[in-house]
Design a protein around this motif. Structure first.
Motif, PDB file in Angstrom:
ATOM      1  N   GLN A 107      16.404  29.964 -20.660  1.00  0.00           N
ATOM      2  CA  GLN A 107      17.073  31.184 -19.656  1.00  0.00           C
ATOM      3  C   GLN A 107      17.307  32.600 -20.435  1.00  0.00           C
ATOM      4  OE1 GLN A 107      21.034  31.478 -16.828  1.00  0.00           O
ATOM      5  NE2 GLN A 107      21.523  30.416 -18.733  1.00  0.00           N
ATOM      6  N   ALA A 108      17.762  32.532 -21.466  1.00  0.00           N
ATOM      7  CA  ALA A 108      18.156  33.635 -22.337  1.00  0.00           C
ATOM      8  C   ALA A 108      16.690  34.503 -22.363  1.00  0.00           C
ATOM      9  CB  ALA A 108      18.468  33.377 -23.927  1.00  0.00           C
ATOM     10  N   GLU A 109      15.662  33.907 -22.599  1.00  0.00           N
ATOM     11  CA  GLU A 109      14.065  34.485 -22.618  1.00  0.00           C
ATOM     12  C   GLU A 109      13.783  35.064 -21.700  1.00  0.00           C
ATOM     13  OE1 GLU A 109       9.645  32.999 -23.929  1.00  0.00           O
ATOM     14  OE2 GLU A 109      11.329  31.546 -23.508  1.00  0.00           O
ATOM     15  N   LEU A 110      14.096  34.392 -20.416  1.00  0.00           N
ATOM     16  CA  LEU A 110      13.565  34.813 -19.170  1.00  0.00           C
ATOM     17  C   LEU A 110      14.668  36.052 -18.711  1.00  0.00           C
ATOM     18  CD1 LEU A 110      12.281  34.798 -16.454  1.00  0.00           C
ATOM     19  CD2 LEU A 110      13.902  32.839 -15.540  1.00  0.00           C
ATOM     20  N   VAL A 111      15.714  35.832 -19.123  1.00  0.00           N
ATOM     21  CA  VAL A 111      16.663  36.983 -18.831  1.00  0.00           C
ATOM     22  C   VAL A 111      16.317  38.241 -19.385  1.00  0.00           C
ATOM     23  CG1 VAL A 111      18.948  37.590 -19.072  1.00  0.00           C
ATOM     24  CG2 VAL A 111      18.592  35.448 -17.882  1.00  0.00           C
ATOM     25  N   GLU A 112      16.059  38.084 -20.724  1.00  0.00           N
ATOM     26  CA  GLU A 112      15.700  39.158 -21.366  1.00  0.00           C
ATOM     27  C   GLU A 112      14.520  39.937 -20.874  1.00  0.00           C
ATOM     28  OE1 GLU A 112      14.334  40.519 -25.989  1.00  0.00           O
ATOM     29  OE2 GLU A 112      14.807  38.578 -25.537  1.00  0.00           O
ATOM     30  N   ALA A 113      13.224  39.104 -20.389  1.00  0.00           N
ATOM     31  CA  ALA A 113      12.170  39.739 -19.735  1.00  0.00           C
ATOM     32  C   ALA A 113      12.684  40.288 -18.496  1.00  0.00           C
ATOM     33  CB  ALA A 113      11.263  38.711 -19.595  1.00  0.00           C
ATOM     34  N   LEU A 114      13.403  39.607 -17.630  1.00  0.00           N
ATOM     35  CA  LEU A 114      13.803  40.353 -16.489  1.00  0.00           C
ATOM     36  C   LEU A 114      14.688  41.607 -16.429  1.00  0.00           C
ATOM     37  CD1 LEU A 114      14.618  37.115 -14.339  1.00  0.00           C
ATOM     38  CD2 LEU A 114      12.614  38.414 -13.940  1.00  0.00           C
ATOM     39  N   SER A 115      15.499  41.497 -17.372  1.00  0.00           N
ATOM     40  CA  SER A 115      16.250  42.644 -17.767  1.00  0.00           C
ATOM     41  C   SER A 115      15.323  44.083 -17.984  1.00  0.00           C
ATOM     42  CB  SER A 115      17.309  42.511 -19.058  1.00  0.00           C
ATOM     43  OG  SER A 115      17.829  41.377 -18.588  1.00  0.00           O
ATOM     44  N   SER A 116      14.182  43.677 -18.994  1.00  0.00           N
ATOM     45  CA  SER A 116      13.361  44.698 -19.048  1.00  0.00           C
ATOM     46  C   SER A 116      12.572  45.197 -17.989  1.00  0.00           C
ATOM     47  CB  SER A 116      12.371  44.301 -20.339  1.00  0.00           C
ATOM     48  OG  SER A 116      12.999  44.142 -21.427  1.00  0.00           O
ATOM     49  N   LEU A 117      12.249  44.292 -17.165  1.00  0.00           N
ATOM     50  CA  LEU A 117      11.463  44.622 -15.768  1.00  0.00           C
ATOM     51  C   LEU A 117      12.539  45.437 -14.973  1.00  0.00           C
ATOM     52  CD1 LEU A 117       9.228  44.479 -13.819  1.00  0.00           C
ATOM     53  CD2 LEU A 117      10.163  42.138 -12.908  1.00  0.00           C
ATOM     54  N   ALA A 118      13.755  44.947 -14.718  1.00  0.00           N
ATOM     55  CA  ALA A 118      14.789  45.656 -13.603  1.00  0.00           C
ATOM     56  C   ALA A 118      14.993  47.069 -14.071  1.00  0.00           C
ATOM     57  CB  ALA A 118      15.670  44.762 -13.533  1.00  0.00           C
ATOM     58  N   ARG A 119      15.158  47.392 -15.574  1.00  0.00           N
ATOM     59  CA  ARG A 119      15.237  48.725 -15.900  1.00  0.00           C
ATOM     60  C   ARG A 119      14.134  49.506 -15.673  1.00  0.00           C
ATOM     61  NH1 ARG A 119      18.439  45.552 -19.829  1.00  0.00           N
ATOM     62  NH2 ARG A 119      20.697  45.911 -19.391  1.00  0.00           N
ATOM     63  N   ASP A 152       4.332  30.021 -18.807  1.00  0.00           N
ATOM     64  CA  ASP A 152       3.890  31.263 -19.495  1.00  0.00           C
ATOM     65  C   ASP A 152       4.699  32.327 -19.239  1.00  0.00           C
ATOM     66  OD1 ASP A 152       2.871  33.412 -20.338  1.00  0.00           O
ATOM     67  OD2 ASP A 152       0.556  32.834 -19.850  1.00  0.00           O
ATOM     68  N   LEU A 153       5.691  32.638 -19.586  1.00  0.00           N
ATOM     69  CA  LEU A 153       6.743  33.834 -19.342  1.00  0.00           C
ATOM     70  C   LEU A 153       6.082  35.053 -18.863  1.00  0.00           C
ATOM     71  CD1 LEU A 153       9.479  34.198 -18.658  1.00  0.00           C
ATOM     72  CD2 LEU A 153       9.942  35.066 -21.131  1.00  0.00           C
ATOM     73  N   GLY A 154       5.018  35.556 -19.805  1.00  0.00           N
ATOM     74  CA  GLY A 154       4.250  36.719 -19.465  1.00  0.00           C
ATOM     75  C   GLY A 154       3.560  36.605 -17.831  1.00  0.00           C
ATOM     76  N   ALA A 155       2.909  35.267 -17.342  1.00  0.00           N
ATOM     77  CA  ALA A 155       2.270  35.326 -16.280  1.00  0.00           C
ATOM     78  C   ALA A 155       3.383  35.195 -15.202  1.00  0.00           C
ATOM     79  CB  ALA A 155       1.706  33.906 -16.289  1.00  0.00           C
ATOM     80  N   VAL A 156       4.813  34.723 -15.528  1.00  0.00           N
ATOM     81  CA  VAL A 156       5.641  34.602 -14.609  1.00  0.00           C
ATOM     82  C   VAL A 156       6.183  36.290 -14.136  1.00  0.00           C
ATOM     83  CG1 VAL A 156       8.182  33.938 -14.013  1.00  0.00           C
ATOM     84  CG2 VAL A 156       6.521  32.463 -15.111  1.00  0.00           C
ATOM     85  N   ILE A 157       6.478  37.002 -15.125  1.00  0.00           N
ATOM     86  CA  ILE A 157       6.779  38.297 -14.828  1.00  0.00           C
ATOM     87  C   ILE A 157       5.814  39.029 -14.325  1.00  0.00           C
ATOM     88  CG2 ILE A 157       7.509  40.462 -16.466  1.00  0.00           C
ATOM     89  CD1 ILE A 157       9.692  38.172 -16.204  1.00  0.00           C
ATOM     90  N   ALA A 193       3.400  27.639  -3.790  1.00  0.00           N
ATOM     91  CA  ALA A 193       2.383  28.331  -4.615  1.00  0.00           C
ATOM     92  C   ALA A 193       2.565  27.735  -5.846  1.00  0.00           C
ATOM     93  CB  ALA A 193       2.421  29.829  -4.757  1.00  0.00           C
ATOM     94  N   LEU A 194       1.316  27.305  -6.690  1.00  0.00           N
ATOM     95  CA  LEU A 194       1.115  26.918  -8.090  1.00  0.00           C
ATOM     96  C   LEU A 194       0.709  28.026  -8.744  1.00  0.00           C
ATOM     97  CD1 LEU A 194      -0.297  23.290  -7.423  1.00  0.00           C
ATOM     98  CD2 LEU A 194       2.273  23.940  -7.726  1.00  0.00           C
ATOM     99  N   ASN A 195       1.533  28.510  -9.886  1.00  0.00           N
ATOM    100  CA  ASN A 195       1.300  29.401 -10.880  1.00  0.00           C
ATOM    101  C   ASN A 195       0.738  30.742 -10.124  1.00  0.00           C
ATOM    102  OD1 ASN A 195       1.848  27.968 -13.494  1.00  0.00           O
ATOM    103  ND2 ASN A 195      -0.122  26.812 -12.858  1.00  0.00           N
ATOM    104  N   PRO A 196       1.109  31.388  -9.123  1.00  0.00           N
ATOM    105  CA  PRO A 196       0.815  32.276  -8.469  1.00  0.00           C
ATOM    106  C   PRO A 196       0.544  33.416  -9.387  1.00  0.00           C
ATOM    107  CG  PRO A 196       3.183  31.912  -7.788  1.00  0.00           C
ATOM    108  CD  PRO A 196       2.743  30.820  -8.849  1.00  0.00           C
ATOM    109  N   LYS A 197      -0.463  34.268  -8.989  1.00  0.00           N
ATOM    110  CA  LYS A 197      -0.405  35.750  -9.720  1.00  0.00           C
ATOM    111  C   LYS A 197       0.382  36.587  -8.978  1.00  0.00           C
ATOM    112  CE  LYS A 197      -5.124  35.085 -11.374  1.00  0.00           C
ATOM    113  NZ  LYS A 197      -6.630  35.571 -11.340  1.00  0.00           N
ATOM    114  N   ILE A 237      10.474  28.188  -9.597  1.00  0.00           N
ATOM    115  CA  ILE A 237      10.880  27.252 -10.723  1.00  0.00           C
ATOM    116  C   ILE A 237       9.888  27.363 -12.123  1.00  0.00           C
ATOM    117  CG2 ILE A 237      11.206  24.742 -11.139  1.00  0.00           C
ATOM    118  CD1 ILE A 237      11.560  24.305  -8.278  1.00  0.00           C
ATOM    119  N   LEU A 238      10.367  27.852 -13.158  1.00  0.00           N
ATOM    120  CA  LEU A 238       9.724  27.629 -14.342  1.00  0.00           C
ATOM    121  C   LEU A 238      10.133  26.501 -15.003  1.00  0.00           C
ATOM    122  CD1 LEU A 238      10.578  30.778 -13.827  1.00  0.00           C
ATOM    123  CD2 LEU A 238      10.420  31.037 -16.221  1.00  0.00           C
TER     124      LEU A 238
END
Length: 458
Positions: free
Chosen positions: A288-300, A255-260, A426-430, A249-250
């Motif tokens: 959502q759009a911000e997260l999806v963009e970051a996850l798309s970059s990761l997935a590829r 911090d989107l960078g920490a999540v990714i 977990a709270l803010n897990p690495k 849950i975001l």
């Protein structure tokens, strides 16, 4: 390669009473890996009677806690010496990428060490001689985590003095076979530990068997309901360790960078077939759009290919039918309004039952894709409005084995976490990964009971 023609029952390999066998081939290159007998009802009955006779002899159930611990310590030393070979066999058998397989095995060892350390502390304690065996345990292991689930049931049940029947899945029947010979070499008495390969029908037969005192199940929830119904008719105990995706849950200030960074390759652990993948994500609608963009970059960026290659993150699924099932769930979600941002079952030429990293956005929590595990490298993003809605969605999701909450404000993250119905939060897990040591702690003493003796004065 490994060819098992006999079951491990009553301390030795015995000719099966049934005629069926399962052949194991690599999901990656279809190479023949081995075979094992598929248990018939008569084989199950033979294993139950061997376990019952072992209980009656009391060579194990009547031994002291210290004596049982000494044998299991010897077994653990033998087991640890075989982990490299077990990992490689698991990679061939399940096509789980080797890096993920080593990660899971490291957690198996950590969880086992924690369980044995707890047992060492109990030696000589006031409860040691009061704990009595609960009888025969039949433990059904998961195809997607055979070693973790086998060890998580094996150690507590044997430490408690129980006799045990380990039921291996037909899809992955080879690596768990090693446990029988290792326990025999360590000195475990005959009949205390038995191994069969059990399909769904055999598992339901064990659930309905009145002489099995405890049924323990690790795996997907689909079979659990039928097992519970069969078990209820016996009036005997059932312990479930259901596998399902973890929930992330975001919060609005996350911090989107920490999540990714936390998700990383673990987003699709074991090619999306891990026991608790962190691939079910809730995000504020405006992010959502911000997260999806970051996850798309990761997935590829995640390498797809040979599971034996340490660089591979995504390997084949367990079978072609598993890939087709996941593809069908994706099609159904798209028809219901979800957006498939990255789709991994495209026309790219690949070897084996491979589905590449897949990302689905605008997912409704009522979709079948959410409520029926795809067991594939599929990440879903579920948008929410406010925190109350996020908590309600998370608590309505199936499984809820573990969760993570990301927020820059620790007090708000904690407030959300305390309202989640999840086994571990977990709270803010690495890094987000299945906590097998925590699962092992939950199973410390399920197969024994505390005997309280009282006497009345005349």
């Amino acid at each position: 390669m490994l060819s098992y023609r006999r079951n491990f029952i009553d301390g030795r390999r015995q000719t099966p009473l049934g005629r069926l066998r399962v052949e194991v081939r690599s999901p990656y290159d279809d190479a023949w890996l081995g075979q094992a007998p598929l248990a018939s009802p008569a084989d199950i009955e033979l294993a139950v009677q061997a376990a019952r006779q072992a209980l009656q002899r009391r060579s194990w159930s009547g031994a002291t806690h210290q004596a049982r611990l000494a044998i299991l310590e010897r077994f653990w030393s033998l087991y640890r010496a075989q982990v490299d070979e077990l990992v490689l066999l698991s990679v061939r058998q399940t096509a789980v990428p080797v890096t993920a397989a080593r990660d899971l095995m490291a957690q198996v060892l950590e969880a086992g060490e924690a369980r044995l350390a707890q047992a060492r502390r109990a030696v000589g304690g006031p409860r040691a001689d009061q704990r009595q065996s609960a009888g025969i345990v039949a433990a059904i292991t998961a195809w997607n985590a055979t070693q973790p689930s086998a060890v998580s049931w094996l150690l507590p049940s044997l430490l408690a003095g129980c006799s045990m029947i380990l039921a291996l899945p037909p899809a992955c029947p080879l690596d768990g076979q090693w446990l029988g010979e290792l326990l025999a070499e360590a000195g475990l008495p005959d009949g205390v530990f038995n191994i069969v390969v059990a399909d769904d029908a055999a598992c339901l037969g064990m659930a309905a068997h009145s002489e099995i005192d405890w049924l323990a199940f690790s795996g997907p929830a689909e079979l659990a309901a039928d097992l519970a119904r069969a078990r209820a008719a016996t009036g005997k105990s059932l312990v479930l360790g259901l596998h399902g995706r973890a929930t992330g849950i975001l919060l609005p200030d996350a911090d989107l960078g920490a999540v990714i960074s936390a998700l990383g390759p673990r987003l699709f652990l074991a090619s999306g077939q891990g026991p608790s993948n962190p691939s079910r994500l809730l995000a504020p609608r405006h992010r959502q759009a911000e997260l999806v963009e970051a996850l798309s970059s990761l997935a590829r960026t995640l390498p797809v290919g040979d599971p034996r290659d340490a660089r591979t993150v995504i390997g084949p699924l367990i079978s072609e039918s598993a890939r087709m099932r996941a593809a069908s769930l994706l099609d159904e979600a798209a028809a219901a309004g979800a957006e498939i941002v990255v789709r991994g079952d495209d026309a790219s030429p690949r070897q084996g039952a491979v589905m590449g990293p897949t990302l689905v956005a605008n997912v409704s929590p009522t979709m079948t894709l959410v409520h029926s595990e795809p067991w594939a490298p599929v990440a879903t993003v579920i948008p929410y409005g406010d925190l109350d809605e996020a908590i309600a969605i998370a608590n309505a999701l199936p499984g809820r084995p573990s969760a993570a909450v990301w927020s820059e404000e620790p007090s708000i993250a904690l407030a959300v976490a305390t309202r989640l119905r999840a086994a571990h939060v977990a709270l803010n897990p690495k890094a987000l990964v299945a906590d097998l040591a925590a699962v092992a702690r939950e199973r410390e003493e399920p197969f024994s009971y505390l005997q309280v003796l009282t006497c009345s004065e005349s």
